[in-house]
Design a protein around this motif. Sequence first.
Motif, PDB file in Angstrom:
ATOM      1  N   THR A  19      -9.990   7.998  -0.100  1.00 36.91           N
ATOM      2  CA  THR A  19      -9.288   7.651   1.033  1.00 36.91           C
ATOM      3  C   THR A  19      -7.915   7.968   1.261  1.00 36.91           C
ATOM      4  OG1 THR A  19      -8.712   5.368   2.083  1.00 36.91           O
ATOM      5  CG2 THR A  19      -8.603   5.247  -0.083  1.00 36.91           C
ATOM      6  N   ASN A  20      -7.085   8.022   2.253  1.00 38.93           N
ATOM      7  CA  ASN A  20      -5.928   8.353   2.300  1.00 38.93           C
ATOM      8  C   ASN A  20      -4.853   6.943   1.914  1.00 38.93           C
ATOM      9  OD1 ASN A  20      -6.487  10.811   3.522  1.00 38.93           O
ATOM     10  ND2 ASN A  20      -6.681   9.904   5.463  1.00 38.93           N
ATOM     11  N   THR A  21      -5.235   6.010   2.071  1.00 39.24           N
ATOM     12  CA  THR A  21      -4.504   5.022   1.858  1.00 39.24           C
ATOM     13  C   THR A  21      -4.773   4.195   0.604  1.00 39.24           C
ATOM     14  OG1 THR A  21      -4.017   4.583   4.178  1.00 39.24           O
ATOM     15  CG2 THR A  21      -3.377   2.690   2.658  1.00 39.24           C
ATOM     16  N   VAL A  22      -3.755   4.091  -0.123  1.00 40.74           N
ATOM     17  CA  VAL A  22      -3.949   3.374  -1.696  1.00 40.74           C
ATOM     18  C   VAL A  22      -3.625   1.962  -1.768  1.00 40.74           C
ATOM     19  CG1 VAL A  22      -3.420   3.514  -4.253  1.00 40.74           C
ATOM     20  CG2 VAL A  22      -3.967   5.483  -2.682  1.00 40.74           C
ATOM     21  N   ARG A  23      -4.467   1.001  -1.869  1.00 45.28           N
ATOM     22  CA  ARG A  23      -4.167  -0.314  -1.843  1.00 45.28           C
ATOM     23  C   ARG A  23      -4.482  -1.097  -3.451  1.00 45.28           C
ATOM     24  NH1 ARG A  23      -6.209   0.193   3.306  1.00 45.28           N
ATOM     25  NH2 ARG A  23      -4.780  -0.582   4.870  1.00 45.28           N
ATOM     26  N   LYS A  24      -5.295  -0.611  -4.034  1.00 44.57           N
ATOM     27  CA  LYS A  24      -5.828  -1.014  -5.511  1.00 44.57           C
ATOM     28  C   LYS A  24      -6.025   0.027  -6.413  1.00 44.57           C
ATOM     29  CE  LYS A  24      -7.297  -3.923  -8.749  1.00 44.57           C
ATOM     30  NZ  LYS A  24      -8.502  -5.169  -8.341  1.00 44.57           N
ATOM     31  N   ILE A  25      -5.425   0.177  -7.545  1.00 48.07           N
ATOM     32  CA  ILE A  25      -5.547   1.298  -8.446  1.00 48.07           C
ATOM     33  C   ILE A  25      -6.108   0.458  -9.646  1.00 48.07           C
ATOM     34  CG2 ILE A  25      -4.426   2.975  -9.847  1.00 48.07           C
ATOM     35  CD1 ILE A  25      -2.151   3.085  -7.695  1.00 48.07           C
ATOM     36  N   MET A  76       0.910  -1.251  -0.025  1.00 44.06           N
ATOM     37  CA  MET A  76       0.053  -0.057  -0.032  1.00 44.06           C
ATOM     38  C   MET A  76       0.905   1.112  -0.204  1.00 44.06           C
ATOM     39  SD  MET A  76      -1.284   0.143   3.900  1.00 44.06           S
ATOM     40  CE  MET A  76      -0.151   0.102   5.360  1.00 44.06           C
ATOM     41  N   ILE A  77       0.313   2.530  -0.314  1.00 49.72           N
ATOM     42  CA  ILE A  77       1.082   3.467  -0.513  1.00 49.72           C
ATOM     43  C   ILE A  77      -0.008   4.846   0.016  1.00 49.72           C
ATOM     44  CG2 ILE A  77       0.427   3.763  -2.875  1.00 49.72           C
ATOM     45  CD1 ILE A  77       2.737   5.435  -3.139  1.00 49.72           C
ATOM     46  N   GLU A  78       0.563   5.809   0.732  1.00 50.38           N
ATOM     47  CA  GLU A  78      -0.311   7.017   1.072  1.00 50.38           C
ATOM     48  C   GLU A  78      -0.610   7.565  -0.204  1.00 50.38           C
ATOM     49  OE1 GLU A  78      -1.732   7.821   4.340  1.00 50.38           O
ATOM     50  OE2 GLU A  78      -0.746   5.551   4.334  1.00 50.38           O
ATOM     51  N   ARG A  79      -2.025   8.208  -0.330  1.00 54.46           N
ATOM     52  CA  ARG A  79      -2.287   8.903  -1.478  1.00 54.46           C
ATOM     53  C   ARG A  79      -1.078  10.062  -1.699  1.00 54.46           C
ATOM     54  NH1 ARG A  79      -6.827  11.156   0.476  1.00 54.46           N
ATOM     55  NH2 ARG A  79      -5.641  13.018   1.163  1.00 54.46           N
ATOM     56  N   THR A  80      -0.865  10.896  -0.730  1.00 55.47           N
ATOM     57  CA  THR A  80      -0.098  12.161  -0.773  1.00 55.47           C
ATOM     58  C   THR A  80       1.175  11.598  -1.426  1.00 55.47           C
ATOM     59  OG1 THR A  80       0.690  11.947   1.463  1.00 55.47           O
ATOM     60  CG2 THR A  80      -1.174  13.560   0.748  1.00 55.47           C
ATOM     61  N   SER A 126       2.621  12.815  -5.118  1.00 55.50           N
ATOM     62  CA  SER A 126       3.800  13.464  -5.232  1.00 55.50           C
ATOM     63  C   SER A 126       4.784  12.827  -6.353  1.00 55.50           C
ATOM     64  CB  SER A 126       4.583  13.526  -4.037  1.00 55.50           C
ATOM     65  OG  SER A 126       3.650  14.398  -3.236  1.00 55.50           O
ATOM     66  N   PHE A 127       4.770  11.374  -6.056  1.00 57.03           N
ATOM     67  CA  PHE A 127       5.420  10.696  -7.125  1.00 57.03           C
ATOM     68  C   PHE A 127       4.959  10.761  -8.542  1.00 57.03           C
ATOM     69  CE2 PHE A 127       5.897   6.647  -9.503  1.00 57.03           C
ATOM     70  CZ  PHE A 127       7.067   6.340  -9.449  1.00 57.03           C
ATOM     71  N   LEU A 128       3.665  10.830  -8.999  1.00 49.74           N
ATOM     72  CA  LEU A 128       3.458  11.058 -10.180  1.00 49.74           C
ATOM     73  C   LEU A 128       3.667  12.446 -10.842  1.00 49.74           C
ATOM     74  CD1 LEU A 128       0.170   8.858  -9.956  1.00 49.74           C
ATOM     75  CD2 LEU A 128       2.211   8.305 -11.080  1.00 49.74           C
ATOM     76  N   ASN A 129       3.343  13.183  -9.996  1.00 50.29           N
ATOM     77  CA  ASN A 129       3.512  14.696 -10.203  1.00 50.29           C
ATOM     78  C   ASN A 129       4.799  15.006 -10.727  1.00 50.29           C
ATOM     79  OD1 ASN A 129       1.020  15.317 -10.159  1.00 50.29           O
ATOM     80  ND2 ASN A 129       1.047  16.679  -8.042  1.00 50.29           N
ATOM     81  N   ALA A 130       5.851  14.308  -9.781  1.00 52.07           N
ATOM     82  CA  ALA A 130       7.267  14.617 -10.291  1.00 52.07           C
ATOM     83  C   ALA A 130       7.525  13.817 -11.566  1.00 52.07           C
ATOM     84  CB  ALA A 130       8.239  14.155  -9.036  1.00 52.07           C
ATOM     85  N   ALA A 177     -11.464  -1.088  -5.926  1.00 50.96           N
ATOM     86  CA  ALA A 177     -10.435  -0.198  -6.057  1.00 50.96           C
ATOM     87  C   ALA A 177     -10.729   1.018  -5.240  1.00 50.96           C
ATOM     88  CB  ALA A 177     -10.151   0.364  -7.487  1.00 50.96           C
ATOM     89  N   ASP A 178      -9.719   1.509  -4.773  1.00 49.00           N
ATOM     90  CA  ASP A 178      -9.630   2.934  -3.819  1.00 49.00           C
ATOM     91  C   ASP A 178      -9.117   4.091  -4.703  1.00 49.00           C
ATOM     92  OD1 ASP A 178      -6.630   2.760  -3.569  1.00 49.00           O
ATOM     93  OD2 ASP A 178      -7.324   1.121  -1.969  1.00 49.00           O
ATOM     94  N   THR A 179      -8.707   3.788  -5.808  1.00 49.52           N
ATOM     95  CA  THR A 179      -7.958   4.818  -6.945  1.00 49.52           C
ATOM     96  C   THR A 179      -8.273   4.594  -8.154  1.00 49.52           C
ATOM     97  OG1 THR A 179      -6.448   5.219  -4.851  1.00 49.52           O
ATOM     98  CG2 THR A 179      -6.001   6.077  -7.353  1.00 49.52           C
ATOM     99  N   VAL A 180      -8.832   5.393  -8.878  1.00 56.21           N
ATOM    100  CA  VAL A 180      -8.709   5.564 -10.296  1.00 56.21           C
ATOM    101  C   VAL A 180      -7.908   6.476 -10.923  1.00 56.21           C
ATOM    102  CG1 VAL A 180     -10.277   5.831 -12.330  1.00 56.21           C
ATOM    103  CG2 VAL A 180     -11.307   4.715 -10.182  1.00 56.21           C
ATOM    104  N   LEU A 181      -7.072   5.961 -11.713  1.00 60.16           N
ATOM    105  CA  LEU A 181      -5.868   7.010 -12.683  1.00 60.16           C
ATOM    106  C   LEU A 181      -6.221   6.883 -14.082  1.00 60.16           C
ATOM    107  CD1 LEU A 181      -3.314   8.234 -12.689  1.00 60.16           C
ATOM    108  CD2 LEU A 181      -2.209   5.860 -12.918  1.00 60.16           C
ATOM    109  N   VAL A 182      -6.582   7.861 -14.400  1.00 62.40           N
ATOM    110  CA  VAL A 182      -7.077   8.116 -15.998  1.00 62.40           C
ATOM    111  C   VAL A 182      -6.063   9.325 -16.852  1.00 62.40           C
ATOM    112  CG1 VAL A 182      -9.276   7.045 -15.455  1.00 62.40           C
ATOM    113  CG2 VAL A 182      -8.834   9.767 -15.490  1.00 62.40           C
ATOM    114  N   HIS A 183      -6.308   9.014 -18.020  1.00 61.92           N
ATOM    115  CA  HIS A 183      -5.865  10.028 -19.035  1.00 61.92           C
ATOM    116  C   HIS A 183      -6.879  11.413 -19.150  1.00 61.92           C
ATOM    117  CE1 HIS A 183      -3.743  12.128 -22.254  1.00 61.92           C
ATOM    118  NE2 HIS A 183      -4.611  11.795 -23.191  1.00 61.92           N
TER     119      HIS A 183
END
Length: 252
Positions: free
Chosen positions: A33-39, A1-5, A9-13, A58-64
């Motif tokens: 949610t603050n904690t990301v386990r499934k994208i 898992m990873i924290e949302r922040t 930050s990782f993706l922005n960089a 999923a707790d996070t959706v990542l799109v274009h």
Amino acid sequence: MIERTQLVSFLNAELQSDKIRDYCPNGLQVEGTNTVRKIVTGVTASQALLDAAVAAGADTVLVHHGYFWKNEPASITGIKKARLQTLLRNDINLLAYHLPLDVHPSLGNNARLGALLEADNICAVTSVEPAGVLMQGQFKQSVALFDIAARLKQALGRDLLVHDAGVGSVNRLAWCTGGGQGYIEQAAEAGAQLFISGEVSEQTIHLSRELGIHFIAAGHHATERYGVKALGEYIASNFDVDVQFIDIDNPA
């Protein structure tokens, strides 16, 4: 898992999103949610993708293609309400990267399409900003237009619109995924004999004929599947998090 922040930050960089002017906000668009386990990754944050993400846990959706585009109505009604309601009720984060994902030199939509085309000496057409939105490359030997089209059709799994401008085989080509058909003149100026984009406009074919440059429209959705998929795989290789690409079919 990873924290949302940490993820944001990782993706922005990685995508250098703060350096690119865009038509929408890049990064975290809806906080969950603050904690990301499934994208779940996908091309567009449509209702179908959101429903699939909920079903996948999923707790996070990542799109274009995310939300809050320039000049769109600000009111939260109808389709926009339903989509946001799905995210908020399920405490799901929505992250979206538009132009930063198009132009990334290895994970971007243009980079991934270049790999599918098996082009060499890939680089940006420097007259177009942001750098990387229009790419160019070449083949080691000249290739017939319809051989390139056949290769691309097989790779993308969809029919193409192919316009033969009558200029023979192709050594140099240029491309811009998605709705990039407006760059055909810059592609011709860069010396390309073929320009590939996702979409076609009425004037594109006239320009193809008059500029003497072949043109292929390979689908907005089809040409932009691969950047967000690659980005998700990159996240999974760096963090202990489950990532699943879900392709919501779209013939456009």
